[in-house]
Design a protein around this motif. Structure first.
Motif, PDB file in Angstrom:
ATOM      1  N   GLY A 136       0.836  -1.195   0.000  1.00 29.98           N
ATOM      2  CA  GLY A 136       0.000   0.000   0.000  1.00 29.98           C
ATOM      3  C   GLY A 136       0.869   1.242   0.000  1.00 29.98           C
ATOM      4  N   THR A 137       0.277   2.343  -0.404  1.00 30.03           N
ATOM      5  CA  THR A 137       0.977   3.623  -0.409  1.00 30.03           C
ATOM      6  C   THR A 137       0.038   4.683   0.143  1.00 30.03           C
ATOM      7  OG1 THR A 137       2.246   2.975  -2.356  1.00 30.03           O
ATOM      8  CG2 THR A 137       2.194   5.325  -1.840  1.00 30.03           C
ATOM      9  N   VAL A 138       0.518   5.433   1.110  1.00 29.28           N
ATOM     10  CA  VAL A 138      -0.252   6.538   1.657  1.00 29.28           C
ATOM     11  C   VAL A 138       0.110   7.773   0.828  1.00 29.28           C
ATOM     12  CG1 VAL A 138      -0.793   7.909   3.697  1.00 29.28           C
ATOM     13  CG2 VAL A 138      -0.128   5.486   3.947  1.00 29.28           C
ATOM     14  N   PRO A 139      -0.816   8.251   0.006  1.00 34.03           N
ATOM     15  CA  PRO A 139      -0.495   9.373  -0.886  1.00 34.03           C
ATOM     16  C   PRO A 139      -0.145  10.643  -0.115  1.00 34.03           C
ATOM     17  CG  PRO A 139      -2.602   8.351  -1.469  1.00 34.03           C
ATOM     18  CD  PRO A 139      -2.187   7.786  -0.152  1.00 34.03           C
ATOM     19  N   GLY A 140       0.917  11.293  -0.547  1.00 30.60           N
ATOM     20  CA  GLY A 140       1.285  12.585   0.021  1.00 30.60           C
ATOM     21  C   GLY A 140       1.624  12.588   1.492  1.00 30.60           C
ATOM     22  N   ALA A 141       1.993  11.463   2.064  1.00 31.71           N
ATOM     23  CA  ALA A 141       2.240  11.379   3.504  1.00 31.71           C
ATOM     24  C   ALA A 141       3.613  11.893   3.915  1.00 31.71           C
ATOM     25  CB  ALA A 141       2.066   9.943   3.983  1.00 31.71           C
ATOM     26  N   PHE A 142       4.489  12.165   2.960  1.00 30.31           N
ATOM     27  CA  PHE A 142       5.842  12.646   3.273  1.00 30.31           C
ATOM     28  C   PHE A 142       6.069  13.983   2.589  1.00 30.31           C
ATOM     29  CE2 PHE A 142      10.451  12.933   2.667  1.00 30.31           C
ATOM     30  CZ  PHE A 142      10.910  12.620   3.941  1.00 30.31           C
ATOM     31  N   LYS A 143       6.444  14.974   3.385  1.00 29.38           N
ATOM     32  CA  LYS A 143       6.727  16.307   2.842  1.00 29.38           C
ATOM     33  C   LYS A 143       8.237  16.466   2.674  1.00 29.38           C
ATOM     34  CE  LYS A 143       5.993  21.233   3.616  1.00 29.38           C
ATOM     35  NZ  LYS A 143       5.486  22.236   4.599  1.00 29.38           N
ATOM     36  N   GLN A 144       8.664  16.620   1.427  1.00 28.51           N
ATOM     37  CA  GLN A 144      10.083  16.778   1.144  1.00 28.51           C
ATOM     38  C   GLN A 144      10.529  18.206   1.463  1.00 28.51           C
ATOM     39  OE1 GLN A 144      10.058  15.399  -2.985  1.00 28.51           O
ATOM     40  NE2 GLN A 144      10.948  13.473  -2.275  1.00 28.51           N
ATOM     41  N   LEU A 145      11.832  18.419   1.529  1.00 31.56           N
ATOM     42  CA  LEU A 145      12.374  19.743   1.835  1.00 31.56           C
ATOM     43  C   LEU A 145      11.897  20.813   0.864  1.00 31.56           C
ATOM     44  CD1 LEU A 145      16.106  19.297   2.900  1.00 31.56           C
ATOM     45  CD2 LEU A 145      14.159  19.970   4.297  1.00 31.56           C
ATOM     46  N   ASP A 146      11.705  20.433  -0.397  1.00 25.47           N
ATOM     47  CA  ASP A 146      11.284  21.415  -1.398  1.00 25.47           C
ATOM     48  C   ASP A 146       9.790  21.727  -1.324  1.00 25.47           C
ATOM     49  OD1 ASP A 146      10.082  19.178  -2.521  1.00 25.47           O
ATOM     50  OD2 ASP A 146      11.343  19.150  -4.306  1.00 25.47           O
ATOM     51  N   GLY A 147       9.103  21.119  -0.356  1.00 29.56           N
ATOM     52  CA  GLY A 147       7.685  21.373  -0.175  1.00 29.56           C
ATOM     53  C   GLY A 147       6.771  20.416  -0.918  1.00 29.56           C
ATOM     54  N   ASP A 148       7.332  19.587  -1.801  1.00 27.32           N
ATOM     55  CA  ASP A 148       6.518  18.604  -2.509  1.00 27.32           C
ATOM     56  C   ASP A 148       6.106  17.478  -1.560  1.00 27.32           C
ATOM     57  OD1 ASP A 148       6.695  19.949  -4.908  1.00 27.32           O
ATOM     58  OD2 ASP A 148       8.274  18.659  -5.730  1.00 27.32           O
ATOM     59  N   TYR A 149       4.939  16.921  -1.820  1.00 27.31           N
ATOM     60  CA  TYR A 149       4.437  15.797  -1.045  1.00 27.31           C
ATOM     61  C   TYR A 149       4.519  14.543  -1.897  1.00 27.31           C
ATOM     62  CZ  TYR A 149       2.607  19.258   2.184  1.00 27.31           C
ATOM     63  OH  TYR A 149       2.504  20.283   3.087  1.00 27.31           O
ATOM     64  N   VAL A 150       5.071  13.486  -1.316  1.00 30.87           N
ATOM     65  CA  VAL A 150       5.159  12.198  -1.993  1.00 30.87           C
ATOM     66  C   VAL A 150       4.595  11.125  -1.075  1.00 30.87           C
ATOM     67  CG1 VAL A 150       7.147  12.854  -3.419  1.00 30.87           C
ATOM     68  CG2 VAL A 150       7.522  11.765  -1.204  1.00 30.87           C
ATOM     69  N   GLY A 151       4.305   9.981  -1.638  1.00 38.38           N
ATOM     70  CA  GLY A 151       3.715   8.893  -0.877  1.00 38.38           C
ATOM     71  C   GLY A 151       4.716   8.132  -0.035  1.00 38.38           C
ATOM     72  N   LEU A 152       4.177   7.469   0.966  1.00 40.08           N
ATOM     73  CA  LEU A 152       4.947   6.544   1.789  1.00 40.08           C
ATOM     74  C   LEU A 152       4.435   5.136   1.527  1.00 40.08           C
ATOM     75  CD1 LEU A 152       5.149   8.321   5.276  1.00 40.08           C
ATOM     76  CD2 LEU A 152       6.998   7.992   3.616  1.00 40.08           C
ATOM     77  N   HIS A 153       5.345   4.266   1.094  1.00 38.13           N
ATOM     78  CA  HIS A 153       4.999   2.860   0.867  1.00 38.13           C
ATOM     79  C   HIS A 153       5.016   2.101   2.191  1.00 38.13           C
ATOM     80  CE1 HIS A 153       5.280   3.306  -3.400  1.00 38.13           C
ATOM     81  NE2 HIS A 153       6.605   3.312  -3.466  1.00 38.13           N
ATOM     82  N   VAL A 154       4.086   1.196   2.339  1.00 31.85           N
ATOM     83  CA  VAL A 154       4.156   0.162   3.361  1.00 31.85           C
ATOM     84  C   VAL A 154       4.666  -1.063   2.618  1.00 31.85           C
ATOM     85  CG1 VAL A 154       2.882  -1.262   5.006  1.00 31.85           C
ATOM     86  CG2 VAL A 154       2.236   1.144   4.662  1.00 31.85           C
TER      87      VAL A 154
END
Length: 161
Positions: A136-154
């Motif tokens: 599974g992937t939680v969409p946008g659960a990780f905020k990168q330094l540049d402000g973009d949001y990416v998913g976190l995989h389980v």
């Protein structure tokens, strides 16, 4: 390279690359303003901690233990950091294989990584090559330094054969 239990003396070598990895903002959601003592408690206080060492130099480290207490205590988890000066030398793979062997020997039924940053393609590729599956992937659960949001995989690996 040998993998052994980490000692408090190893922290002096771990902390510089711990700090560098957290500051990069691409793979860990840890607070960036942790002092050495806070970082040590966070990393070395979550269960069993090991280091990969060659000629007295700490190349990388892993923290491992139970994913959830109580009724979830049959699933292990792990976190990994490799000093960037030693990346590409198989340190992460050796630490990952060590976790798998340790978890099997300890009687765990599986290993779950709760938060593998989807843009961390090196980690995703490594864990996939060791048999882990993205469940599974939680969409946008990780905020990168540049402000973009990416998913976190389980990611999960069954240890039942």
């Amino acid at each position: 390279m040998i993998i052994r239990e980490a000692s408090l003396q190893d922290w002096k070598q771990i902390y510089p690359f711990f700090r560098e990895i957290v500051a990069a903002g691409t793979s860990y959601a840890y607070p960036e303003d942790l002092n050495s003592e806070q970082a040590r408690e966070l990393w070395m206080g979550q269960g069993r901690t090991v280091v990969a060492v060659q000629d007295g130099l700490v190349l990388g480290t892993a923290a491992m233990g139970v994913n959830r207490p109580g009724r979830g205590n049959h699933i292990a988890t792990g976190s990994f950091m490799v000093d960037s000066r030693h990346s590409g030398r198989g340190v992460g793979r050796a630490l990952g294989e060590h976790l798998i062997d340790w978890a099997r020997a300890a009687g765990y039924r599986g290993i779950q990584f709760n938060a593998v940053v989807e843009s961390n393609t090196v980690a995703v590729k490594l864990w996939s090559s060791l048999g882990f599956q993205i469940i599974g992937t939680v969409p946008g659960a990780f905020k990168q330094l540049d402000g973009d949001y990416v998913g976190l995989h389980v990611m999960y690996l069954s240890l039942l054969d």
